[in-house]
Design an enzyme around this catalytic site. Structure first.
Site, PDB file in Angstrom:
ATOM      1  N   GLU A 253      27.681  87.286  -1.105  1.00  0.00           N
ATOM      2  CA  GLU A 253      27.325  88.689  -0.881  1.00  0.00           C
ATOM      3  C   GLU A 253      27.571  88.964   0.592  1.00  0.00           C
ATOM      4  O   GLU A 253      26.811  88.511   1.448  1.00  0.00           O
ATOM      5  CB  GLU A 253      25.843  88.918  -1.198  1.00  0.00           C
ATOM      6  CG  GLU A 253      25.511  88.806  -2.651  1.00  0.00           C
ATOM      7  CD  GLU A 253      26.084  89.943  -3.480  1.00  0.00           C
ATOM      8  OE1 GLU A 253      26.507  90.962  -2.900  1.00  0.00           O
ATOM      9  OE2 GLU A 253      26.122  89.786  -4.699  1.00  0.00           O
ATOM     10  N   CYS A 287      23.794  96.131   4.489  1.00  0.00           N
ATOM     11  CA  CYS A 287      25.188  95.997   4.057  1.00  0.00           C
ATOM     12  C   CYS A 287      25.657  97.218   3.283  1.00  0.00           C
ATOM     13  O   CYS A 287      26.856  97.407   3.111  1.00  0.00           O
ATOM     14  CB  CYS A 287      25.351  94.735   3.240  1.00  0.00           C
ATOM     15  SG  CYS A 287      24.096  94.604   1.970  1.00  0.00           S
ATOM     16  N   GLU A 384      32.388  96.434  10.328  1.00  0.00           N
ATOM     17  CA  GLU A 384      30.956  96.645  10.137  1.00  0.00           C
ATOM     18  C   GLU A 384      30.237  96.548  11.489  1.00  0.00           C
ATOM     19  O   GLU A 384      30.316  95.523  12.163  1.00  0.00           O
ATOM     20  CB  GLU A 384      30.443  95.547   9.203  1.00  0.00           C
ATOM     21  CG  GLU A 384      29.026  95.717   8.772  1.00  0.00           C
ATOM     22  CD  GLU A 384      28.591  94.609   7.825  1.00  0.00           C
ATOM     23  OE1 GLU A 384      28.930  93.422   8.043  1.00  0.00           O
ATOM     24  OE2 GLU A 384      27.884  94.921   6.856  1.00  0.00           O
TER      25      GLU A 384
HETATM   26  P1  NAD Z   1      25.772  85.482   9.177  1.00  0.00           P
HETATM   27  O1  NAD Z   1      26.990  85.327   8.331  1.00  0.00           O
HETATM   28  O2  NAD Z   1      25.897  85.338  10.622  1.00  0.00           O
HETATM   29  O3  NAD Z   1      24.645  84.468   8.722  1.00  0.00           O
HETATM   30  C1  NAD Z   1      24.188  84.418   7.377  1.00  0.00           C
HETATM   31  C2  NAD Z   1      23.638  83.039   7.118  1.00  0.00           C
HETATM   32  O4  NAD Z   1      24.726  82.110   7.092  1.00  0.00           O
HETATM   33  C3  NAD Z   1      22.668  82.537   8.183  1.00  0.00           C
HETATM   34  O5  NAD Z   1      21.606  81.842   7.561  1.00  0.00           O
HETATM   35  C4  NAD Z   1      23.542  81.602   9.006  1.00  0.00           C
HETATM   36  O6  NAD Z   1      22.825  80.594   9.664  1.00  0.00           O
HETATM   37  C5  NAD Z   1      24.438  81.021   7.938  1.00  0.00           C
HETATM   38  N1  NAD Z   1      25.701  80.468   8.418  1.00  0.00           N
HETATM   39  C6  NAD Z   1      26.386  80.796   9.529  1.00  0.00           C
HETATM   40  N2  NAD Z   1      27.521  80.066   9.619  1.00  0.00           N
HETATM   41  C7  NAD Z   1      27.550  79.261   8.535  1.00  0.00           C
HETATM   42  C8  NAD Z   1      28.468  78.293   8.054  1.00  0.00           C
HETATM   43  N3  NAD Z   1      29.592  78.003   8.701  1.00  0.00           N
HETATM   44  N4  NAD Z   1      28.187  77.665   6.897  1.00  0.00           N
HETATM   45  C9  NAD Z   1      27.069  77.967   6.209  1.00  0.00           C
HETATM   46  N5  NAD Z   1      26.157  78.857   6.624  1.00  0.00           N
HETATM   47  C10 NAD Z   1      26.390  79.518   7.773  1.00  0.00           C
HETATM   48  O7  NAD Z   1      25.171  86.897   8.753  1.00  0.00           O
HETATM   49  P2  NAD Z   1      23.900  87.604   9.398  1.00  0.00           P
HETATM   50  O8  NAD Z   1      24.347  88.095  10.729  1.00  0.00           O
HETATM   51  O9  NAD Z   1      22.701  86.750   9.265  1.00  0.00           O
HETATM   52  O10 NAD Z   1      23.685  88.826   8.398  1.00  0.00           O
HETATM   53  C11 NAD Z   1      24.385  90.005   8.515  1.00  0.00           C
HETATM   54  C12 NAD Z   1      25.540  90.021   7.539  1.00  0.00           C
HETATM   55  O11 NAD Z   1      25.065  89.853   6.209  1.00  0.00           O
HETATM   56  C13 NAD Z   1      26.233  91.353   7.552  1.00  0.00           C
HETATM   57  O12 NAD Z   1      27.619  91.178   7.509  1.00  0.00           O
HETATM   58  C14 NAD Z   1      25.744  92.019   6.274  1.00  0.00           C
HETATM   59  O13 NAD Z   1      26.576  92.991   5.765  1.00  0.00           O
HETATM   60  C15 NAD Z   1      25.594  90.853   5.371  1.00  0.00           C
HETATM   61  N6  NAD Z   1      24.683  91.181   4.281  1.00  0.00           N
HETATM   62  C16 NAD Z   1      25.212  91.370   3.025  1.00  0.00           C
HETATM   63  C17 NAD Z   1      24.396  91.706   1.960  1.00  0.00           C
HETATM   64  C18 NAD Z   1      24.955  91.907   0.588  1.00  0.00           C
HETATM   65  O14 NAD Z   1      24.195  91.986  -0.353  1.00  0.00           O
HETATM   66  N7  NAD Z   1      26.270  91.982   0.422  1.00  0.00           N
HETATM   67  C19 NAD Z   1      23.017  91.833   2.164  1.00  0.00           C
HETATM   68  C20 NAD Z   1      22.513  91.637   3.440  1.00  0.00           C
HETATM   69  C21 NAD Z   1      23.367  91.299   4.494  1.00  0.00           C
END
Ligand code: NAD
Length: 481
Positions: A253, A287, A384
């Site tokens: 997601e 998002c 975004e």
């Molecule tokens: P992010 O991708 O930076 O982090 C998300 C999670 O992934 C964190 O727990 C992080 O530690 C982990 N992560 C980071 N690098 C990783 C890797 N290489 N391998 C595995 N895990 C890793 O995102 P964020 O900044 O925490 O959240 C914001 C983003 O999430 C935005 O892009 C937003 O649109 C998206 N989002 C999407 C939805 C949806 O339903 N589509 C809902 C909420 C947020």
């Protein structure tokens, strides 16, 4: 001034609260003040290993649990969350900068409802048919859990995203290792406290720490059967690449850049109401945020003249004040990111009609912002921002409407505003997004799927489709004699 107490935390592995095997601690901030409010273990791959082992051990027995048993446990957890809702209001507000009223009135009821939906859905899983498709043989369809699921959550709705992940995974009979965002782990840890005596040890684990090594460690781990990530598109690509080496199932997601398509016959006040809500809810860190208004040539001026004053009336500031409608952004890094987008847009010729940084106070605040004079191919339209920034574009004519709305890499959600039902349904058909709203925006229900097209990812959250995503289908065929 009184010093804020800094709480110390452990990780939850195999039904016990444990220190990290070798990691140190990370300071957790209140983004509305910049103060440290907690210290949380910075896990390593050794902690991932321990949690995965605990989950694998637990899966042996959890596999025998009945849907009714799992449903009861999830209902018990939902009741506890509801009873302790004020704890979560406090945690989410202090750790994410969310207005207390927003968490109490919007997020908590929705979160509890989401979990109750999955508790009920646990008992509704079914295969399509069983029967004799070859003479002399009976075929049976079984829906089985995938096994151990690594759930990796973002920071924007820490508790709700955790529930969206563990709800369907546990309902379907999987064991879960949850990794909350390194910035916002506190509600997941409180959740584990409430779940502690509900699930058998090892069924639900929480490992805190950074994306690398904890998130990536889950993706690499051969004992994890499926990884579910909610996060950035770039993280999703990284996870999908890494998961390929063990071919584990991936549920993604990712980000969004929701267009709000406003045709000339739309009700201006209705558009203003929904974009004001949908564009700035959670400081735009959503998002599905209504961040990209595309307005018809004749409605554009009327829309802006009503929209800008409405945005200026939004009460932003101290998240603890019950009157506050918009709090801070989540972190200094996020504030810099939002500032950078708006500044680069301005340098490229955009007009900032209202808003901008709020540097005259502690914490990480950005005012509700409206940006115009942006081209379809500009960075602020294509990427975004994930902050309280809404762009408004003027369509040359209706002919470009669908192409502009679809003209981004993302495909999570979109809305269309018009009084003409045929035009609305035609747009809904052509918009390449997982959710399309008509004359509204941002609303979700537990029963309906939420998930992306294109680079917004694959797999659905919420609904029975989410539950199915966390199962394997097995065909069992038996000779009748
Ligand atoms: P992010 O991708 O930076 O982090 C998300 C999670 O992934 C964190 O727990 C992080 O530690 C982990 N992560 C980071 N690098 C990783 C890797 N290489 N391998 C595995 N895990 C890793 O995102 P964020 O900044 O925490 O959240 C914001 C983003 O999430 C935005 O892009 C937003 O649109 C998206 N989002 C999407 C939805 C949806 O339903 N589509 C809902 C909420 C947020």
């Amino acid at each position: 001034m009184a010093q804020t107490a800094i709480t110390q935390h452990k990780m939850f592995i195999g039904g016990r609260w444990v220190d990290p095997v070798e990691g140190d601690a990370r300071r957790i901030l209140n983004p509305a003040t910049g103060e440290t409010i907690a210290e949380v273990p910075n896990g390593t791959e050794a902690d991932v290993d321990a949690a995965v082992q605990a989950a694998r051990d637990a899966f042996e027995e959890w596999f025998d649990s009945t849907p009714g048993e799992r449903s009861k446990m999830l209902l018990d957890l939902a009741d506890r969350i509801e009873e302790h809702a004020s704890d979560f209001v406090d945690i989410e507000s202090r750790n994410v900068g969310k207005p207390v009223t927003m968490v109490a009135d919007e997020e908590m009821p929705a979160t509890v409802d989401n979990l109750r939906f999955f508790a009920a859905a646990a008992r509704a899983l079914e295969g399509r048919a069983a029967g004799e498709y070859m003479r002399g043989y009976t075929s049976i369809l079984r829906r089985e859990p995938v096994g151990v699921v690594g759930s990796i959550a973002p920071w924007n709705y820490p508790l709700m995203m955790a529930i969206w992940k563990i709800g369907p995974a546990l309902a379907a009979g999987n064991c879960v290792v949850l990794k909350p965002s390194e910035w916002t782990p506190l509600s997941a840890l409180r959740l584990a406290e409430l779940a502690e005596d509900i699930f058998p040890p090892g069924v639900f684990n929480v490992v805190t720490g950074d994306g690398e090594p904890v998130g990536a460690g889950l993706v690499r781990h051969p004992g994890v059967n499926m990884v579910s990530l909610t996060g950035d598109v770039a993280t999703g690509k990284e996870v999908a690449r890494a998961a390929a080496s063990t071919l584990k199932r991936v549920h993604l997601e990712l980000g969004g850049k929701a267009p709000v398509l406003v045709f000339d016959d739309a009700d201006v006040s209705q558009v203003v109401e929904w974009v004001k809500t949908g564009g700035y809810f959670n400081s735009g860190q959503d998002c599905t945020a209504a961040c990209r208004v595309i307005a018809g040539p004749r409605i554009y001026d009327d829309l802006l003249s009503e929209f800008v004053p409405a945005v200026e009336q939004l009460k932003w500031g101290d998240p603890a004040d019950p009157e506050t409608e918009m709090g801070s952004v989540v972190s200094p890094e996020q504030l810099e990111r939002v500032k950078g987008f708006v500044e680069r847009a301005r340098q490229a010729g955009a007009t900032v009609l209202t808003g901008g940084p709020a540097d005259d106070r502690p914490g990480y605040f950005f005012k509700p912002t409206v940006v115009t004079d942006v081209s379809q191919d500009s960075e602020i339209v294509q990427r975004e921002v994930f902050g309280p920034v809404v762009t408004v574009q003027r369509l040359p004519s209706d002919d470009e409407a669908i192409a502009w709305a679809n003209g981004v890499d993302y495909g999570l959600s979109a809305s269309v505003f018009t009084r003409d039902i045929g035009r609305a349904l035609n747009a809904a058909r052509k918009l390449r997004f997982g959710t399309v709203w008509i004359n509204t925006h941002i609303l979700l229900v537990s029963e309906m799927p939420h998930g992306g097209f294109k680079q917004s990812g694959y797999g659905k959250d919420l609904s029975l489709y989410a539950l199915e995503d966390y199962t394997e289908i097995k065909h069992v065929m038996a000779a009748l004699d």
